[in-house]
Design an enzyme around this catalytic site. Structure first.
Site, PDB file in Angstrom:
ATOM      1  N   LYS A   6       2.961  -3.957  -0.939  1.00 45.83           N
ATOM      2  CA  LYS A   6       2.761  -2.142  -1.061  1.00 45.83           C
ATOM      3  C   LYS A   6       2.306  -1.705   0.438  1.00 45.83           C
ATOM      4  CE  LYS A   6      -0.348  -0.405  -3.143  1.00 45.83           C
ATOM      5  NZ  LYS A   6      -1.711   0.869  -2.693  1.00 45.83           N
ATOM      6  N   LYS A   9      -7.270   1.310   6.582  1.00 45.09           N
ATOM      7  CA  LYS A   9      -7.360   0.600   5.465  1.00 45.09           C
ATOM      8  C   LYS A   9      -6.207  -0.648   6.316  1.00 45.09           C
ATOM      9  CE  LYS A   9      -6.988  -1.360   1.635  1.00 45.09           C
ATOM     10  NZ  LYS A   9      -8.160  -2.349   0.445  1.00 45.09           N
ATOM     11  N   THR A  50      -4.815   3.652  -1.965  1.00 47.83           N
ATOM     12  CA  THR A  50      -4.475   3.019  -0.682  1.00 47.83           C
ATOM     13  C   THR A  50      -3.093   3.173  -0.405  1.00 47.83           C
ATOM     14  OG1 THR A  50      -5.727   0.769  -1.066  1.00 47.83           O
ATOM     15  CG2 THR A  50      -4.102   1.210   0.722  1.00 47.83           C
TER      16      THR A  50
END
Ligand SMILES: NC(=O)c1ccc[n+]([C@@H]2O[C@H](COP(=O)([O-])OP(=O)(O)OC[C@H]3O[C@@H](n4cnc5c(N)ncnc54)[C@H](OP(=O)(O)O)[C@@H]3O)[C@@H](O)[C@H]2O)c1
Length: 290
Positions: A240, A172, A97
């Site tokens: 993050k 995502k 990711t």
């Protein structure tokens, strides 16, 4: 069956690479901490390589699953990086990711060298990786996607091309934004129920059959009430991801006021020692006030 390389044998990568081997693909792995790669090779009958480049040599598909943008650069680029070992026409698939920018950067580098790139972040967590039922959101060209999709189906239940390079990462981001807001709402509601003196197991059983139902409610509500967070998707990873979302929003003009606040709530969880706790630990901030 294809020759594959898998780079990054963490919580997600280790079982994902295992599914590739179980399907009969010939898999060579690389991991920064070499002992994990040796252990994987012993368990799954593949080969461990000393560098990402060595792992990628001779592979038709090279899969990555590391932490963030910088980690991707350190395993994909440079003399010992995966791209240096890949032959023309082969495909680099990144399951990390990360930002849409790094996806576009790697796509440009791969294309320059006559190779292909697909950004392919996953959803479904550790259990999804172990059970081979991940959702995989891809960005890249149709031709490369069509070639790589059957291999990804070793650990993916829904593997979808969303658009050009970066579109997988952007999808995502939408996924993570949905989760962050929902978990905070769930935390507030459960804490309210606890303070109201309700039987929370009963409450969850009833409301999970109605409009309040969600994956988070089905899979996390009971452990949230019990204060159990020692599993699942770590808070540091979520921060993050939210940072990536907020940077992208600064570019595309989307407002993310609630996300910015929830990012701060996750910061509080980290301060309380919960950096590796599951993202459902947002309720910990509220319980602390009792
Ligand atoms: N865990 C989840 O539930 C979940 C769910 C969906 C998506 N993701 C995403 O999937 C990715 C991987 O997550 P994970 O939970 O598997 O992480 P993890 O358990 O921390 O594993 C990270 C892997 O990347 C390697 N790595 C990190 N930095 C590196 C570097 N600079 N150079 C070389 N290798 C490096 C690590 O090697 P070492 O073994 O040497 O440390 C390890 O193999 C992340 O982007 C995460 O956001 C995770």
């Amino acid at each position: 069956m294809a020759k594959c390389a898998f780079i990054g044998l963490g919580i997600m990568g280790y079982p994902m690479a295992g599914h590739l081997a179980a399907k009969g693909h010939e898999v060579t792995v690389y991991n920064r901490t070499a002992a994990k790669a040796e252990q994987w090779a012993k368990q799954h009958g593949g080969r461990a390589a000393p560098t990402p480049r060595a792992a990628a040599e001779g592979a038709e598909f090279v899969f990555l699953c590391v932490g963030n943008d910088d980690d991707i650069r350190s395993v994909a680029l440079g003399d010992d990086g995966a791209l240096a070992g890949m032959a023309e026409g082969t495909i680099l698939v990144d399951h990390t990711t990360a930002s849409a920018d790094i996806a576009r950067e790697l796509d440009a580098k791969a294309t320059e060298q006559g190779k292909h790139f697909i950004d392919a972040p996953v959803s479904g967590g550790q259990a999804g990786a172990e059970n081979g039922v991940l959702t995989i959101m891809c960005g890249g060209e149709q031709g490369a996607f069509d070639r790589a999709k059957p291999a990804m189906e070793a650990y993916g239940r829904a593997v979808t091309l969303m658009g050009p390079a970066g579109a997988g990462q952007l999808t995502k981001m939408v996924n993570q934004l949905c989760i962050a807001g929902l978990v905070q709402g769930l935390a507030e509601a459960l804490n309210f129920g606890i303070r109201a003196g309700l039987d929370m197991d009963k409450v969850i059983d009833v409301i999970s059959k109605g409009a309040a139902q969600s994956w988070q409610m089905d899979n996390r509500a009971k452990t949230m009430v019990q204060g159990k967070f020692d599993f699942g998707f770590p808070v540091v990873w979520m921060r993050k991801d939210l940072k990536i979302c907020m940077e992208e929003a600064n570019r595309n003009g989307a407002l993310l006021p609630t996300t910015a606040l929830i990012d701060q709530f996750y910061h509080q969880v980290i301060k309380a020692g919960g950096s590796r706790w599951d993202t459902s630990s947002l309720i910990h901030n509220l319980r602390l006030l009792d």
